[in-house]
Design a protein around this motif. Structure first.
Motif, mmCIF file in Angstrom:
data_model
loop_
_atom_site.group_PDB
_atom_site.id
_atom_site.type_symbol
_atom_site.label_atom_id
_atom_site.label_comp_id
_atom_site.label_asym_id
_atom_site.label_seq_id
_atom_site.Cartn_x
_atom_site.Cartn_y
_atom_site.Cartn_z
ATOM 1 N N VAL A 372 -53.625 10.374 74.608
ATOM 2 C CA VAL A 372 -52.907 11.514 74.013
ATOM 3 C C VAL A 372 -52.640 11.204 72.543
ATOM 4 C CG1 VAL A 372 -50.939 13.089 74.227
ATOM 5 C CG2 VAL A 372 -51.763 11.844 76.239
ATOM 6 N N ASP A 373 -52.888 12.198 71.697
ATOM 7 C CA ASP A 373 -52.684 12.011 70.261
ATOM 8 C C ASP A 373 -51.686 13.065 69.766
ATOM 9 O OD1 ASP A 373 -53.003 10.983 67.716
ATOM 10 O OD2 ASP A 373 -55.192 10.990 67.814
ATOM 11 N N ILE A 374 -51.352 13.000 68.495
ATOM 12 C CA ILE A 374 -50.525 14.067 67.912
ATOM 13 C C ILE A 374 -51.200 14.571 66.635
ATOM 14 C CG2 ILE A 374 -49.003 12.368 66.738
ATOM 15 C CD1 ILE A 374 -46.731 14.527 67.199
ATOM 16 N N ASP A 375 -51.287 15.893 66.525
ATOM 17 C CA ASP A 375 -51.833 16.513 65.322
ATOM 18 C C ASP A 375 -50.644 16.730 64.383
ATOM 19 O OD1 ASP A 375 -52.591 18.370 63.374
ATOM 20 O OD2 ASP A 375 -54.010 19.373 64.708
ATOM 21 N N GLU A 376 -50.481 15.828 63.423
ATOM 22 C CA GLU A 376 -49.252 15.834 62.611
ATOM 23 C C GLU A 376 -49.122 17.068 61.733
ATOM 24 O OE1 GLU A 376 -47.496 12.205 61.070
ATOM 25 O OE2 GLU A 376 -49.275 11.152 61.800
ATOM 26 N N SER A 377 -50.251 17.573 61.216
ATOM 27 C CA SER A 377 -50.100 18.739 60.334
ATOM 28 C C SER A 377 -49.724 19.972 61.146
ATOM 29 C CB SER A 377 -51.347 18.960 59.481
ATOM 30 O OG SER A 377 -52.469 18.999 60.300
ATOM 31 N N LEU A 378 -50.256 20.071 62.353
ATOM 32 C CA LEU A 378 -49.855 21.187 63.224
ATOM 33 C C LEU A 378 -48.389 21.019 63.639
ATOM 34 C CD1 LEU A 378 -51.050 23.706 64.462
ATOM 35 C CD2 LEU A 378 -51.850 22.346 66.403
ATOM 36 N N ALA A 379 -48.008 19.791 63.990
ATOM 37 C CA ALA A 379 -46.618 19.509 64.402
ATOM 38 C C ALA A 379 -45.642 19.938 63.307
ATOM 39 C CB ALA A 379 -46.453 18.023 64.710
ATOM 40 N N ALA A 380 -46.018 19.720 62.050
ATOM 41 C CA ALA A 380 -45.132 20.026 60.921
ATOM 42 C C ALA A 380 -44.876 21.527 60.777
ATOM 43 C CB ALA A 380 -45.736 19.473 59.633
ATOM 44 N N ARG A 381 -45.731 22.328 61.406
ATOM 45 C CA ARG A 381 -45.536 23.785 61.312
ATOM 46 C C ARG A 381 -44.436 24.295 62.244
ATOM 47 N NH1 ARG A 381 -51.195 26.501 62.008
ATOM 48 N NH2 ARG A 381 -52.419 24.850 61.061
ATOM 49 N N TYR A 382 -43.951 23.417 63.147
ATOM 50 C CA TYR A 382 -42.937 23.850 64.121
ATOM 51 C C TYR A 382 -41.661 23.023 63.954
ATOM 52 C CZ TYR A 382 -47.099 25.699 66.569
ATOM 53 O OH TYR A 382 -48.252 26.348 66.924
ATOM 54 N N PRO A 383 -40.738 23.448 63.076
ATOM 55 C CA PRO A 383 -39.521 22.651 62.868
ATOM 56 C C PRO A 383 -38.571 22.672 64.085
ATOM 57 C CG PRO A 383 -39.455 24.672 61.564
ATOM 58 C CD PRO A 383 -40.793 24.645 62.231
ATOM 59 N N TYR A 384 -37.752 21.643 64.161
ATOM 60 C CA TYR A 384 -36.752 21.495 65.241
ATOM 61 C C TYR A 384 -35.857 22.726 65.351
ATOM 62 C CZ TYR A 384 -32.369 20.000 67.407
ATOM 63 O OH TYR A 384 -31.257 19.924 68.182
ATOM 64 N N LYS A 385 -35.612 23.140 66.604
ATOM 65 C CA LYS A 385 -34.680 24.253 66.860
ATOM 66 C C LYS A 385 -33.688 23.783 67.909
ATOM 67 C CE LYS A 385 -37.527 28.299 67.049
ATOM 68 N NZ LYS A 385 -38.163 28.904 68.180
ATOM 69 N N PRO A 386 -32.376 23.885 67.637
ATOM 70 C CA PRO A 386 -31.427 23.457 68.668
ATOM 71 C C PRO A 386 -31.647 24.263 69.948
ATOM 72 C CG PRO A 386 -30.269 24.096 66.645
ATOM 73 C CD PRO A 386 -31.713 24.424 66.444
ATOM 74 N N ALA A 387 -31.676 23.583 71.090
ATOM 75 C CA ALA A 387 -31.842 24.273 72.378
ATOM 76 C C ALA A 387 -31.148 23.434 73.445
ATOM 77 C CB ALA A 387 -33.322 24.438 72.713
ATOM 78 N N TYR A 388 -30.299 24.075 74.202
ATOM 79 C CA TYR A 388 -29.519 23.369 75.223
ATOM 80 C C TYR A 388 -29.886 23.802 76.630
ATOM 81 C CZ TYR A 388 -26.520 21.306 71.737
ATOM 82 O OH TYR A 388 -26.059 20.553 70.706
ATOM 83 N N LEU A 389 -29.685 22.875 77.554
ATOM 84 C CA LEU A 389 -29.771 23.213 78.970
ATOM 85 C C LEU A 389 -28.525 24.010 79.351
ATOM 86 C CD1 LEU A 389 -30.986 19.772 80.356
ATOM 87 C CD2 LEU A 389 -32.275 21.907 80.382
ATOM 88 N N PRO A 390 -28.619 24.846 80.398
ATOM 89 C CA PRO A 390 -27.429 25.583 80.836
ATOM 90 C C PRO A 390 -26.386 24.647 81.464
ATOM 91 C CG PRO A 390 -29.455 26.470 81.799
ATOM 92 C CD PRO A 390 -29.805 25.150 81.194
ATOM 93 N N VAL A 391 -25.191 25.186 81.677
ATOM 94 C CA VAL A 391 -24.179 24.503 82.482
ATOM 95 C C VAL A 391 -23.848 25.425 83.651
ATOM 96 C CG1 VAL A 391 -23.223 23.218 80.537
ATOM 97 C CG2 VAL A 391 -22.267 25.463 81.116
ATOM 98 N N ALA A 392 -23.152 24.883 84.668
ATOM 99 C CA ALA A 392 -22.806 25.720 85.821
ATOM 100 C C ALA A 392 -21.317 25.619 86.135
ATOM 101 C CB ALA A 392 -23.629 25.284 87.032
ATOM 102 N N ARG A 393 -20.767 26.740 86.561
ATOM 103 C CA ARG A 393 -19.379 26.783 87.055
ATOM 104 C C ARG A 393 -19.375 27.414 88.435
ATOM 105 N NH1 ARG A 393 -15.561 25.827 83.118
ATOM 106 N NH2 ARG A 393 -16.290 26.070 80.970
ATOM 107 N N LEU A 394 -18.366 27.069 89.227
ATOM 108 C CA LEU A 394 -18.181 27.757 90.505
ATOM 109 C C LEU A 394 -17.605 29.144 90.235
ATOM 110 C CD1 LEU A 394 -16.665 24.851 92.640
ATOM 111 C CD2 LEU A 394 -19.067 25.534 92.373
ATOM 112 N N GLU A 395 -17.549 29.981 91.280
ATOM 113 C CA GLU A 395 -17.066 31.353 91.079
ATOM 114 C C GLU A 395 -15.618 31.396 90.587
ATOM 115 O OE1 GLU A 395 -18.177 33.025 94.866
ATOM 116 O OE2 GLU A 395 -20.016 33.891 94.025
ATOM 117 N N ASP A 396 -14.829 30.337 90.889
ATOM 118 C CA ASP A 396 -13.434 30.318 90.417
ATOM 119 C C ASP A 396 -13.303 29.754 89.001
ATOM 120 O OD1 ASP A 396 -13.708 27.570 90.590
ATOM 121 O OD2 ASP A 396 -12.106 27.285 92.056
ATOM 122 N N GLY A 397 -14.404 29.413 88.384
ATOM 123 C CA GLY A 397 -14.368 28.911 87.003
ATOM 124 C C GLY A 397 -14.439 27.407 86.863
#
Ligand code: GCO
Ligand code: MG
Length: 402
Positions: A372-397
């Motif tokens: 597996v390799d990395i195409d660095e110039s292509l990679a540079a076209r996609y900057p970091y974007k904050p993204a989080y996993l969800p969290v869960a609560r019970l029905e009572d909060g």
């Protein structure tokens, strides 16, 4: 031979990936994955601020010594951030060694134990009917093993239910999405899903299910027992495993095989589970567990207790981890199965690789290294974007496990 540079590359071709590229004075380089979903930049800093400066000038052939240096030398051991940083270095060094040897990585590990790596795909649907159809589509694509996750009546956003048919991506919000969970509704529903699946498709395919840490041990035992007639390949993460002993309770109540380990970082997270034969499959993978150097020790230990491997393979592990895991899977004697969530075309283009899917199996290529390799110039076209996993609560909060 010397390491002359080590660079961290962050890219977001649809989702965030952190990659380490190590270059040597002999022109050979290696690539390692360091992605930690939703906490990516913590690993970037760990690598750039605390690991890279110690690598420059070291002999890249001394993989074991560098692993021990980073593990023992930090004084602060273990944890997802540390072990991902170590994994990235370790995999890049194995890549370099295999390239120097002119061998595909599986050959360096000891050679092939099998012709192909059986994988399971993710079938999911918003309700029972859609999930049954989704499993059918995976069967049509040639999969031998399929994980089924479904929307549950009364639960608005159940775990594992994506929006598309092939690409499920839970980390999709700038701040964590809040979901609501109800164990009773889930427990009433899941056996019906697997009853329908076996009615529709018979028993020739392996079916899997992920509980994603939602149940207590006794609830997990109850679900395992209820699913016994449908002969699952495994029930995954059915209860949290911080307290490894709690799996005794699950085991006492069911013969449904159990899998756990995608959030484990070292052998110490799994030692009691393995040596007491409380699980059947260990789900640790390369990036989460300090790389190949540590994972093969875990696998050897597990083999003493007839516990087989089942590497985590969600899309938040980059193609670098997938490629390396496939070399590991091709070699490891106590292989069980490999998870395979397909990456998007954008991701595949940033990480050119030589593994391929055919008839339910993934096959590694013969390129020297992990392929597996990395195409660095292509990679540079996609900057970091904050993204989080969800969290869960019970029905009572109350907060619950996502
Ligand atoms: C799996 C996992 C993933 C995780 C994801 C979190 O079995 O594939 O549970 O879907 O939720 O890796 O980042
Ligand atoms: Mg899982």
């Amino acid at each position: 031979m010397k390491i002359i540079s080590a660079r961290v590359i962050v890219t977001c071709p649809g989702r965030n990936f952190v990659t380490l590229k190590i270059e040597t004075d002999q022109g050979v380089y290696g690539i390692g994955d360091a992605t930690l979903n939703g906490r990516e930049l913590a690993v970037v800093s760990y690598l750039e601020d605390h690991v890279v400066p110690t690598l420059i000038g070291k002999d890249p052939r001394r993989i074991e010594d560098i692993w021990q240096y980073l593990y023992r030398g930090a004084y602060w051991r273990r944890g997802p951030v540390t072990m991902r940083a170590i994994a990235a270095v370790d995999v890049a060094l194995w890549d370099i060694k295999a390239k120097m040897a002119g061998m595909p990585l599986y050959d360096l590990l000891g050679g092939r134990s099998r012709d192909g790596v059986m994988v399971y795909g993710h079938a999911n649907g918003a309700d029972l009917g859609q999930t049954v159809d989704a499993v059918g589509r995976y069967i049509d694509m040639g999969y031998k093993a399929i994980r089924a996750q479904s929307g549950v009546p009364g639960i608005a956003m159940a775990y594992g239910v994506g929006r598309g048919t092939l690409h499920y991506e839970p980390a999709d919000a700038e701040l964590p999405t809040e979901t609501v969970w109800d164990t009773t509704k889930y427990l009433n529903f899941v056996p019906k899903l697997f009853e329908k699946l076996r009615d529709a498709y018979g028993f020739d395919h392996h079916l899997l299910h992920d509980g994603h840490h939602r149940l207590t041990p006794i609830e997990a035992g109850r679900l395992g027992k209820a699913l016994e007639p449908y002969s699952l390949f495994w029930l995954e993460d059915i209860t949290p495993a911080e307290n490894q002993e709690s799996f005794k309770l699950v085991r006492q109540h069911t013969t449904t095989p159990l899998a756990v380990g995608e959030i484990f970082n070292t052998i110490w997270d799994a030692k009691d589970l393995i040596q007491n034969q409380l699980i059947d499959y260990i789900r640790m993978t390369i990036v989460g567990s300090g790389g190949l150097t540590h994972l093969r020790r875990v696998a050897d230990f597990a083999s003493l207790y007839q516990v087989r491997t089942g590497c985590h393979g969600a899309t938040d592990l980059s193609p670098v981890t997938m490629g390396t895991a496939l070399h590991f899977d091709t070699w490891v004697p106590n292989f069980g199965i490999q998870e395979y969530m397909r990456h998007t075309e954008e991701t595949d283009a940033v990480f050119p690789h030589d593994y391929r899917f055919e008839d339910g199996f993934l096959h590694v290529g013969e390129t020297p290294g992990h392929g597996v390799d990395i195409d660095e110039s292509l990679a540079a076209r996609y900057p970091y974007k904050p993204a989080y996993l969800p969290v869960a609560r019970l029905e009572d909060g109350s907060m619950w496990n996502w």
